[in-house]
Scaffold this motif. Structure first.
Motif, short mmCIF file in Angstrom:
data_model
loop_
_atom_site.label_atom_id
_atom_site.label_comp_id
_atom_site.label_asym_id
_atom_site.label_seq_id
_atom_site.Cartn_x
_atom_site.Cartn_y
_atom_site.Cartn_z
N ARG A 72 -10.73 12.42 -8.61
CA ARG A 72 -9.64 11.79 -9.36
C ARG A 72 -9.40 12.53 -10.68
O ARG A 72 -8.26 12.64 -11.15
CB ARG A 72 -9.96 10.33 -9.63
N ASN A 73 -10.48 13.08 -11.25
CA ASN A 73 -10.36 13.82 -12.51
C ASN A 73 -9.49 15.06 -12.39
O ASN A 73 -8.93 15.51 -13.38
CB ASN A 73 -11.75 14.23 -13.03
N VAL A 74 -9.39 15.64 -11.20
CA VAL A 74 -8.51 16.80 -11.04
C VAL A 74 -7.14 16.39 -10.52
O VAL A 74 -6.30 17.25 -10.24
CB VAL A 74 -9.12 17.88 -10.10
N GLY A 75 -6.90 15.09 -10.37
CA GLY A 75 -5.55 14.63 -10.03
C GLY A 75 -5.38 14.07 -8.63
O GLY A 75 -4.30 13.60 -8.28
N VAL A 76 -6.43 14.13 -7.81
CA VAL A 76 -6.34 13.53 -6.47
C VAL A 76 -6.19 12.02 -6.63
O VAL A 76 -6.87 11.40 -7.45
CB VAL A 76 -7.60 13.86 -5.64
N ARG A 77 -5.30 11.44 -5.83
CA ARG A 77 -5.09 9.99 -5.90
C ARG A 77 -6.07 9.29 -4.97
O ARG A 77 -6.40 9.80 -3.91
CB ARG A 77 -3.66 9.65 -5.52
N ILE A 78 -6.50 8.10 -5.38
CA ILE A 78 -7.44 7.34 -4.56
C ILE A 78 -6.83 5.98 -4.23
O ILE A 78 -6.42 5.24 -5.13
CB ILE A 78 -8.79 7.13 -5.30
N ALA A 79 -6.76 5.68 -2.93
CA ALA A 79 -6.20 4.40 -2.48
C ALA A 79 -7.31 3.53 -1.90
O ALA A 79 -8.22 4.03 -1.23
CB ALA A 79 -5.13 4.64 -1.42
N LEU A 80 -7.21 2.23 -2.18
CA LEU A 80 -8.14 1.28 -1.56
C LEU A 80 -7.45 0.75 -0.30
O LEU A 80 -6.46 0.03 -0.37
CB LEU A 80 -8.49 0.16 -2.54
N ASP A 81 -8.01 1.16 0.85
CA ASP A 81 -7.42 0.88 2.17
C ASP A 81 -7.86 -0.49 2.67
O ASP A 81 -8.87 -1.02 2.22
CB ASP A 81 -7.91 1.97 3.14
N ASP A 82 -7.12 -1.03 3.63
CA ASP A 82 -7.49 -2.29 4.29
C ASP A 82 -7.75 -3.39 3.28
O ASP A 82 -8.63 -4.23 3.47
CB ASP A 82 -8.76 -2.10 5.15
N PHE A 83 -6.98 -3.40 2.19
CA PHE A 83 -7.28 -4.32 1.11
C PHE A 83 -7.15 -5.78 1.57
O PHE A 83 -6.19 -6.14 2.24
CB PHE A 83 -6.37 -4.09 -0.10
N GLY A 84 -8.13 -6.58 1.18
CA GLY A 84 -8.09 -8.00 1.49
C GLY A 84 -8.89 -8.39 2.71
O GLY A 84 -9.08 -9.57 2.98
N THR A 85 -9.37 -7.41 3.46
CA THR A 85 -10.09 -7.74 4.68
C THR A 85 -11.58 -7.94 4.45
O THR A 85 -12.28 -8.46 5.30
CB THR A 85 -9.91 -6.65 5.76
#
Ligand code: C2E
Ligand code: CA
Ligand code: CA
Ligand code: CA
Length: 276
Positions: free
Chosen positions: A167-180
């Motif tokens: 993330r520090n170099v700019g890669v985006r991080i998504a939280l998948d399957d949220f809520g399960t």
């Protein structure tokens, strides 16, 4: 009752045996699946809800084995994880995805699924960074989709360190399957995710269940407050899209727009895309 239990047990054993045999067969077939070129990637468009433009794609792994036929990732990813094969396969996915994304329109975001077993390895961030650099893809165009199971065990510190490095170099991080999972909300405080991905399970029930609708609304509001982008997966009908749009969802993905497809078809879809 005891007898009935035993009878059921006897019927169940051979089925378990079949399952185990299939697992073993899949595990063996997985070794060398890459070198035999049996795996390839499909791309599923992600569409911005308000502008109705294709803003990205999720890359999904496909495997066609000569004897076993087509095997779903839901089945073989878990086996690859248990057999210690996911690091190699996952790195291959990342390399291919980045290499192909570089040739696509420069605004396009590419989302790649990363398994917790990959993230837990000490060398994950370094390997991923090298793959990104070699491809020439700007890191900002890559989004890694991780699930909250990365927080589950004692190796989560390593996983989080890898995510921070990327993330520090700019890669985006998504939280998948949220809520399960069990305590999704708590995890939001443990890592600054860029994107929340609402699981298909909620979208599926959007039209039939008040509680699903309330949960989705609340998730979207929360994401907005925390400054995160949102995407809903598994959108199949315009009615679901309407609810999501009204609730302020950022982007969607699902059969309503398109199924995951080979790269050539995806490029054609983008070329012929028209905004209403
Ligand atoms: P996921 O990350 O939740 O991916 C979304 C799944 O929903 C995909 O299944 C996709 O084809 C399917 N899908 C998309 N839109 C719709 C829709 O409108 N309706 C329905 N019914 N389904 C929809 P797929 O491709 O079979 O992948 C299953 C799971 O396998 C993924 O779930 C992900 O957890 C895993 N997976 C796939 N590719 C990879 C990979 O390269 N690496 C890792 N680690 N996991 C992967
Ligand atoms: Ca995903
Ligand atoms: Ca999902
Ligand atoms: Ca998943």
């Amino acid at each position: 009752a005891k007898e009935a239990g035993r009878a059921r047990f006897e019927i169940f054993v051979p089925r378990l045996g079949d399952r185990r045999r299939r697992r073993v067969a899949i595990e063996q077939a997985l070794r060398g699946a890459l070198s035999r070129s049996e795996m390839h990637l499909h791309w599923q468009p992600r569409v911005d809800v308000s502008r109705w433009e294709v803003v990205g794609a999720e890359v999904l792994l496909r495997w066609q084995h000569p004897e076993l036929g087509r095997i779903n990732p839901d089945e073989f990813i878990g086996i690859a994880e248990d057999a210690g094969l996911i690091a190699e396969i996952g790195l291959w996915v990342l390399q291919r995805a980045c290499a192909h994304a570089v040739q696509m329109p420069p605004h396009l975001l590419v989302s790649v699924n990363v398994s917790p077993a990959q993230l837990q390895r000490e060398d994950f961030a370094a390997l991923a960074l090298r793959a990104i650099e070699r491809s020439g893809l700007p890191p900002q165009r890559l989004e890694l989709e991780v699930t909250e199971s990365l927080f589950m065990d004692e190796t989560s510190a390593q996983a989080l360190a890898n995510l921070h490095a990327l993330r520090n170099v700019g890669v985006r991080i998504a939280l998948d399957d949220f809520g399960t999972g069990y305590s999704s909300l708590a995890y939001l405080r443990r890592f600054p995710f860029d994107t929340l991905k609402i699981d298909r399970a909620f979208v599926r029930e959007l039209m039939t269940r008040h509680d699903a609708r309330a949960i989705v609304r609340t998730i979207l509001e929360l994401a907005k407050t925390l400054g995160m982008e949102t995407i809903a997966e598994g959108v199949e009908e315009p009615a679901q899209l309407d609810v999501l749009r009204e609730a302020g969802c950022g982007s969607i993905q699902g059969f309503m727009v398109a199924r995951p497809m080979p790269r050539g078809d995806f490029l054609r879809l983008m070329k012929n895309w028209t905004t209403p």
